[in-house]
Scaffold this active site. Structure first.
Site, PDB file in Angstrom:
ATOM      1  N   HIS A 275       0.872  -1.185   0.000  1.00 35.28           N
ATOM      2  CA  HIS A 275       0.000   0.000   0.000  1.00 35.28           C
ATOM      3  C   HIS A 275       0.910   1.237   0.000  1.00 35.28           C
ATOM      4  O   HIS A 275       1.680   1.430  -0.928  1.00 35.28           O
ATOM      5  CB  HIS A 275      -0.918  -0.110   1.222  1.00 35.28           C
ATOM      6  N   HIS A 315      -2.587  -2.287  -9.636  1.00 33.11           N
ATOM      7  CA  HIS A 315      -3.511  -1.685  -8.676  1.00 33.11           C
ATOM      8  C   HIS A 315      -4.768  -2.524  -8.627  1.00 33.11           C
ATOM      9  O   HIS A 315      -5.209  -3.038  -9.664  1.00 33.11           O
ATOM     10  CB  HIS A 315      -3.839  -0.246  -9.105  1.00 33.11           C
ATOM     11  N   ASP A 371       2.483   5.431  -6.767  1.00 34.19           N
ATOM     12  CA  ASP A 371       3.751   5.321  -6.048  1.00 34.19           C
ATOM     13  C   ASP A 371       4.965   5.226  -6.961  1.00 34.19           C
ATOM     14  O   ASP A 371       6.097   5.333  -6.495  1.00 34.19           O
ATOM     15  CB  ASP A 371       3.731   4.088  -5.140  1.00 34.19           C
TER      16      ASP A 371
HETATM   17  N1  ACO Z   1       4.586  -7.031 -10.469  1.00 32.20           N
HETATM   18  C1  ACO Z   1       4.475  -8.242 -11.051  1.00 32.20           C
HETATM   19  N2  ACO Z   1       3.326  -8.936 -11.092  1.00 32.20           N
HETATM   20  C2  ACO Z   1       2.247  -8.386 -10.523  1.00 32.20           C
HETATM   21  C3  ACO Z   1       2.284  -7.122  -9.905  1.00 32.20           C
HETATM   22  C4  ACO Z   1       3.514  -6.433  -9.897  1.00 32.20           C
HETATM   23  N3  ACO Z   1       3.627  -5.234  -9.358  1.00 32.20           N
HETATM   24  N4  ACO Z   1       1.070  -6.818  -9.409  1.00 32.20           N
HETATM   25  C5  ACO Z   1       0.279  -7.858  -9.716  1.00 32.20           C
HETATM   26  N5  ACO Z   1       0.987  -8.809 -10.392  1.00 32.20           N
HETATM   27  C6  ACO Z   1       0.465 -10.045 -10.971  1.00 32.20           C
HETATM   28  C7  ACO Z   1       0.227 -11.084  -9.886  1.00 32.20           C
HETATM   29  O1  ACO Z   1       1.335 -11.917  -9.691  1.00 32.20           O
HETATM   30  C8  ACO Z   1      -0.961 -11.824 -10.471  1.00 32.20           C
HETATM   31  O2  ACO Z   1      -0.469 -12.687 -11.479  1.00 32.20           O
HETATM   32  P1  ACO Z   1      -1.157 -14.142 -11.734  1.00 32.20           P
HETATM   33  O3  ACO Z   1      -2.538 -13.827 -12.221  1.00 32.20           O
HETATM   34  O4  ACO Z   1      -0.276 -14.796 -12.724  1.00 32.20           O
HETATM   35  O5  ACO Z   1      -1.160 -14.822 -10.384  1.00 32.20           O
HETATM   36  C9  ACO Z   1      -1.783 -10.744 -11.160  1.00 32.20           C
HETATM   37  O6  ACO Z   1      -0.809  -9.733 -11.518  1.00 32.20           O
HETATM   38  C10 ACO Z   1      -2.861 -10.126 -10.290  1.00 32.20           C
HETATM   39  O7  ACO Z   1      -2.271  -9.685  -9.065  1.00 32.20           O
HETATM   40  P2  ACO Z   1      -3.029  -9.669  -7.673  1.00 32.20           P
HETATM   41  O8  ACO Z   1      -2.017  -9.727  -6.561  1.00 32.20           O
HETATM   42  O9  ACO Z   1      -4.109 -10.690  -7.668  1.00 32.20           O
HETATM   43  O10 ACO Z   1      -3.701  -8.239  -7.708  1.00 32.20           O
HETATM   44  P3  ACO Z   1      -4.253  -7.452  -6.463  1.00 32.20           P
HETATM   45  O11 ACO Z   1      -5.333  -6.593  -6.983  1.00 32.20           O
HETATM   46  O12 ACO Z   1      -4.576  -8.340  -5.344  1.00 32.20           O
HETATM   47  O13 ACO Z   1      -2.989  -6.577  -6.004  1.00 32.20           O
HETATM   48  C11 ACO Z   1      -1.475  -4.814  -5.723  1.00 32.20           C
HETATM   49  C12 ACO Z   1      -2.867  -5.233  -6.228  1.00 32.20           C
HETATM   50  C13 ACO Z   1      -1.297  -5.245  -4.255  1.00 32.20           C
HETATM   51  C14 ACO Z   1      -1.360  -3.284  -5.776  1.00 32.20           C
HETATM   52  C15 ACO Z   1      -0.400  -5.481  -6.621  1.00 32.20           C
HETATM   53  O14 ACO Z   1      -0.541  -5.050  -7.955  1.00 32.20           O
HETATM   54  C16 ACO Z   1       1.033  -5.215  -6.123  1.00 32.20           C
HETATM   55  O15 ACO Z   1       1.522  -5.941  -5.247  1.00 32.20           O
HETATM   56  N6  ACO Z   1       1.716  -4.164  -6.691  1.00 32.20           N
HETATM   57  C17 ACO Z   1       3.045  -3.799  -6.232  1.00 32.20           C
HETATM   58  C18 ACO Z   1       2.954  -2.986  -4.951  1.00 32.20           C
HETATM   59  C19 ACO Z   1       2.441  -1.583  -5.185  1.00 32.20           C
HETATM   60  O16 ACO Z   1       2.908  -0.879  -6.081  1.00 32.20           O
HETATM   61  N7  ACO Z   1       1.492  -1.165  -4.324  1.00 32.20           N
HETATM   62  C20 ACO Z   1       0.944   0.178  -4.376  1.00 32.20           C
HETATM   63  C21 ACO Z   1      -0.471   0.180  -4.824  1.00 32.20           C
HETATM   64  S1  ACO Z   1      -1.063   1.834  -4.954  1.00 32.20           S
HETATM   65  C22 ACO Z   1      -1.403   2.252  -3.387  1.00 32.20           C
HETATM   66  O17 ACO Z   1      -1.644   1.479  -2.513  1.00 32.20           O
HETATM   67  C23 ACO Z   1      -1.442   3.664  -3.103  1.00 32.20           C
END
Ligand code: ACO
Length: 445
Positions: A275, A315, A371
């Site tokens: 987050h 996201h 971010d």
């Molecule tokens: N890098 C690589 N792969 C990713 C990323 C990433 N940043 N984000 C998601 N994925 C992939 C996952 O591995 C998953 O792949 P799969 O379908 O093969 O298993 C798919 O994309 C979906 O990901 P989920 O984790 O199910 O998506 P969710 O909606 O739960 O997560 C989140 C969203 C937590 C923001 C995620 O994208 C992440 O971890 N991003 C990196 C951290 C980040 O930048 N957070 C800031 C968010 S903005 C904020 O909070 C203000």
């Protein structure tokens, strides 16, 4: 015209149920069915009834809210109906905070009063300062912030009177005003610098820079470009629907705890790298990559799962470019005119270019989020990486408080208490210590 209802047939019993569909502002966005109606769907008389199973609340509406609107498919973000692009260009953070909390842009008089009230609540009790002095010299400033904001509850016991509008308003002023003070004190604590007190003649962000950076000069004068850029970043971070922090704020506040304690819960939720801690993680990741030519290799490692996630990408809601990231990218240029270019920008731009063309990221709709670029600006402005989540928490306090107040005034809201699908043991007989290891499961009769 089709009827606004959903018909469900339970194939276990052959019975049919009709559930009403209700709408928010838009018919095609946020149509919902009341989850409690599912409880009527039972396989037998003693059946508890159906519940929805939704880990991470990916498709569950927990409230009706009029604070922010997000259309993640089209990359739209509005605060109280106003597009984020317009607010970032024309508004100030304090005006936006007012809008977020009260639903309308303030008149001139309302804005003057609001700014006066925030400005005159920036001081913190000397005992709070002493409390902060108790932290270890290298304490993470976000840990200091959330610990101290929780401690503030003990200084304002009247904040517990959450049903009283005047008490609520005072808490709102205090929280918005004191977060920058606590944040700046945490920053100076880490550096062994004496704390610098607020200056009421400066703007919200000008004063924040004063509390962070003032040294021996009699009067600190913030750089107007940096002051404005920070204000712009604060606008972009002010509110964002039912994100993890807002959900924690509502969850803690739903038990009617005071807003200082609920804000500490929200800040704790924001702290995590998935987050608000992500901007800190982005900087560490860019440093780890080291140079533009290593980006391709790094992306390969992300895809193979050996380098973790691409921080600042993806996201839960946005499945297109985060509109805030677009604005931040433009803001960066203005900041770099003053600070000089951050060498990490080159790596970030290359990373974005490669990722946006890569099938793995395209297929999963992974775009830069807020971010991805904010950390690069903060670093260019001279902030250490561990201050990044703190810089997120300061403006987000307005959004948390807007959600908190909306929840308290919403007659449909109750204490937050999700259900669970129990998957543990059936009833078991307690085995005395000496008999453990022998068969102890007793079948449920
Ligand atoms: N890098 C690589 N792969 C990713 C990323 C990433 N940043 N984000 C998601 N994925 C992939 C996952 O591995 C998953 O792949 P799969 O379908 O093969 O298993 C798919 O994309 C979906 O990901 P989920 O984790 O199910 O998506 P969710 O909606 O739960 O997560 C989140 C969203 C937590 C923001 C995620 O994208 C992440 O971890 N991003 C990196 C951290 C980040 O930048 N957070 C800031 C968010 S903005 C904020 O909070 C203000």
């Amino acid at each position: 015209m089709a009827k606004d209802s959903l018909t469900i047939t339970d194939n276990r019993t052959g019975k049919t149920y009709e559930l009403p569909i209700s709408y928010g502002t838009y018919a095609n966005y946020g149509a919902s069915i009341p989850a409690s109606e599912l409880r009527k769907i039972k396989a037998s008389e003693d059946d508890f009834g159906l519940i929805t199973y939704d880990p991470g609340f990916t498709n569950t509406g927990s409230c009706r809210s009029s604070v922010t609107f997000i259309d993640g498919e089209r990359g739209i973000l509005r605060y109280r109906g106003y597009p984020i692009e317009e607010l970032a260009e024309k508004s100030t953070y304090l005006e936006t905070a007012y809008l977020t909390l009260y639903g309308e842009l303030p008149t001139e008089k309302q804005l003057d009063d609001w700014v006066w009230n925030i400005t005159h609540h920036t001081m913190i009790h000397e005992y709070v300062k002493r409390f902060m002095e108790g932290f270890h010299y290298d304490a993470h400033p976000m840990g200091m912030l959330l610990g101290t904001v929780g401690a503030l509850a003990t200084f304002y016991p009247e904040a517990k009177d959450i049903k009283d509008e005047t008490a609520r308003e005072k808490s709102i002023w205090r929280l918005i005003a004191k977060m920058p003070t606590i944040a700046a004190f945490a920053y100076r604590h880490n550096r062994g610098l004496p704390y610098s007190y607020p200056d009421n003649d400066l703007s919200f962000t000008g004063n924040f820079l004063n509390m962070l950076l003032k040294t021996t000069e009699l009067r600190y004068e913030p750089d107007p470009i940096l002051e404005k850029a920070l204000d712009g970043l604060f606008i972009l971070h002010a509110a964002h629907a039912q994100n993890c922090g807002a959900n924690a704020m509502r969850g803690a506040g739903s038990s009617h705890s005071d807003p200082f304690s609920a804000t500490a819960a929200a800040a704790a939720a924001l702290y995590g790298p998935l987050h608000g801690g992500a901007n800190e993680a982005v900087l560490r990741m860019l440093n780890q990559i080291g140079s533009k030519d290593k980006v391709g290799e790094f992306v390969k490692e992300v895809k193979s799962g050996t380098a973790g996630r691409l921080m600042g990408f993806g996201h839960r809601v946005y499945k297109s470019y985060d509109p805030r990231a677009k604005i931040i990218k433009k803001l960066a240029d203005k900041v770099f005119e003053v600070t000089g270019k951050n060498p990490l920008l080159e790596i970030a731009l290359e990373l974005e270019k490669i990722a946006l063309e890569d099938e793995y990221f395209v297929k999963r709709n992974l775009y830069p989020n807020v971010d991805f670029y904010s950390g690069i600006i903060y670093q260019a402005m001279g902030f250490p990486v561990d201050m990044f989540p703190v810089l997120f928490a300061i403006p987000r306090t307005a959004g948390w408080l807007a959600q908190w107040q909306e929840m308290l005034l919403d007659k449909e809201q109750r204490i937050a208490r999700p259900r669970q699908v129990y998957v543990g043991s059936d009833q078991r007989k307690y085995a005395p210590l000496k008999e453990r290891g022998k068969e102890s499961l007793v079948a449920h009769s």
